[in-house]
Write an enzyme that holds these catalytic residues in place. Structure first.
Site, PDB file in Angstrom:
ATOM      1  N   LYS A 204       0.835  -1.211   0.000  1.00  0.00           N
ATOM      2  CA  LYS A 204       0.000   0.000   0.000  1.00  0.00           C
ATOM      3  C   LYS A 204       0.868   1.258   0.000  1.00  0.00           C
ATOM      4  O   LYS A 204       2.036   1.237   0.394  1.00  0.00           O
ATOM      5  CB  LYS A 204      -1.016  -0.066   1.130  1.00  0.00           C
ATOM      6  CG  LYS A 204      -2.073  -1.117   0.753  1.00  0.00           C
ATOM      7  CD  LYS A 204      -3.263  -1.219   1.637  1.00  0.00           C
ATOM      8  CE  LYS A 204      -4.216  -2.271   1.017  1.00  0.00           C
ATOM      9  NZ  LYS A 204      -5.223  -2.756   1.935  1.00  0.00           N
ATOM     10  N   ARG A 244      -2.580 -10.577   4.601  1.00  0.00           N
ATOM     11  CA  ARG A 244      -2.954 -10.678   3.180  1.00  0.00           C
ATOM     12  C   ARG A 244      -1.852 -10.004   2.371  1.00  0.00           C
ATOM     13  O   ARG A 244      -1.671  -8.794   2.487  1.00  0.00           O
ATOM     14  CB  ARG A 244      -4.304  -9.977   3.002  1.00  0.00           C
ATOM     15  CG  ARG A 244      -4.835  -9.920   1.589  1.00  0.00           C
ATOM     16  CD  ARG A 244      -6.110  -9.076   1.547  1.00  0.00           C
ATOM     17  NE  ARG A 244      -6.663  -9.037   0.215  1.00  0.00           N
ATOM     18  CZ  ARG A 244      -6.246  -8.222  -0.742  1.00  0.00           C
ATOM     19  NH1 ARG A 244      -5.258  -7.381  -0.517  1.00  0.00           N
ATOM     20  NH2 ARG A 244      -6.811  -8.246  -1.929  1.00  0.00           N
TER      21      ARG A 244
END
Ligand code: PMM
Length: 272
Positions: A204, A244
């Protein structure tokens, strides 16, 4: 949990696995690298993304889910749509991951309740097209915990089994970089809500800003795996149930190294 995005436009790996055969091959590669679960999604949630139609989402994910489930993989479908979850479960998925935690589709809770599958409910404040305008918190950790526990209460009231409900603080979703860092630092408070916790920091943007001078462009997603491994190890240390990630080997190695440290003996010399 290894990520298979069957999308043309995901921020991290957009387009790479858009063809079903490429997505299936990638899923197999993630399994061979040690992923326990494959998270398969057909809708990009990058900030500003537009939604595909239901038919298009089904066209993307169903063949991939069918092939990987037939291989014996544990498949999780990443969708905000009850209709897609239903078809994915029939195709062999056994977990539903909904970044809206059931808020985007009123029918999602009953699909999960009726089938009894584990459900990942992420902290969410609205669709990606304008989610960053909702990144305002009084105290991000307290606010996210309060919103997640309200969501958990409503889902359980709608029939979702409390012991199959996984919570996720939603890194990058209606969060600025400093919100993400605070949530990581205080992840134990999310764990204390009493449900298993899934953490998805992988690649991210806030990780891509590390080491980049103020105002500089973030590093590209593929150069964020070391930071992903570090944040994932931290999450595991604070009690996360799962992480994840896009690049399984780096995070798995980091987790193995910390486990080896945890299990090392106390002797500083051999056999003396
Ligand atoms: N992030 C993305 C997609 N799905 N699901 C959960 N539960 N948690 C997340 O943080 C999450 C998610 C966006 O990342 P991607 O585009 O790389 O899949």
């Amino acid at each position: 949990m290894g990520v298979v995005n069957v999308t043309p436009d995901s921020f991290s790996d957009g387009g790479e696995w858009f063809e079903p055969a490429a997505a299936v091959a990638h899923g197999r590669e993630l399994l061979a690298q040690g992923a326990d679960v494959l998270d398969i999604g057909g809708e990009s949630t990058r900030p500003g993304a537009q939604r595909p139609s239901v038919e298009e989402e089904l066209r993307r994910v169903l063949p991939v889910i069918e092939a990987l489930a037939a291989d014996g993989a544990v498949v999780c479908v990443d969708t905000m749509r009850a209709a897609v979850a239903t078809r994915a479960l029939t195709a062999g998925a056994t977990i539903v991951n909904d970044v809206s935690g059931g808020l985007a589709d009123d029918a999602m809770a009953s699909v999960v309740a009726d089938t009894g599958v584990p459900f990942v409910a992420m902290h969410w404040r609205g669709h990606s097209a304008d989610m960053q305008s909702r990144a305002a918190y009084r105290d991000v950790v307290a606010d996210v915990c309060a919103e997640l526990s309200a969501r958990a209460r409503d889902l359980v009231a709608a029939g979702v089994a409390a012991d199959r409900l996984v919570l996720d603080p939603g890194f990058g979703f209606a969060k600025l970089a400093h919100h993400n860092w605070s949530l990581l630092r205080h992840l134990d408070r999310v764990v204390d809500l009493g449900h298993p916790v899934l953490v998805g920091t992988s690649r991210k943007t806030f990780l891509g800003r590390l080491g980049v001078p103020e105002g500089g462009a973030p590093r590209p997603p593929a150069e964020r795996d070391a930071a992903t491994a570090a944040t994932s190890v931290h999450a595991a240390r604070l009690g996360a149930w799962g992480v994840r990630v896009h690049h399984v080997p780096s995070t798995l190695d980091a987790l193995r190294a910390t486990a080896a440290i945890d299990h090392a003996g106390d002797q500083s010399t051999d056999g003396e």
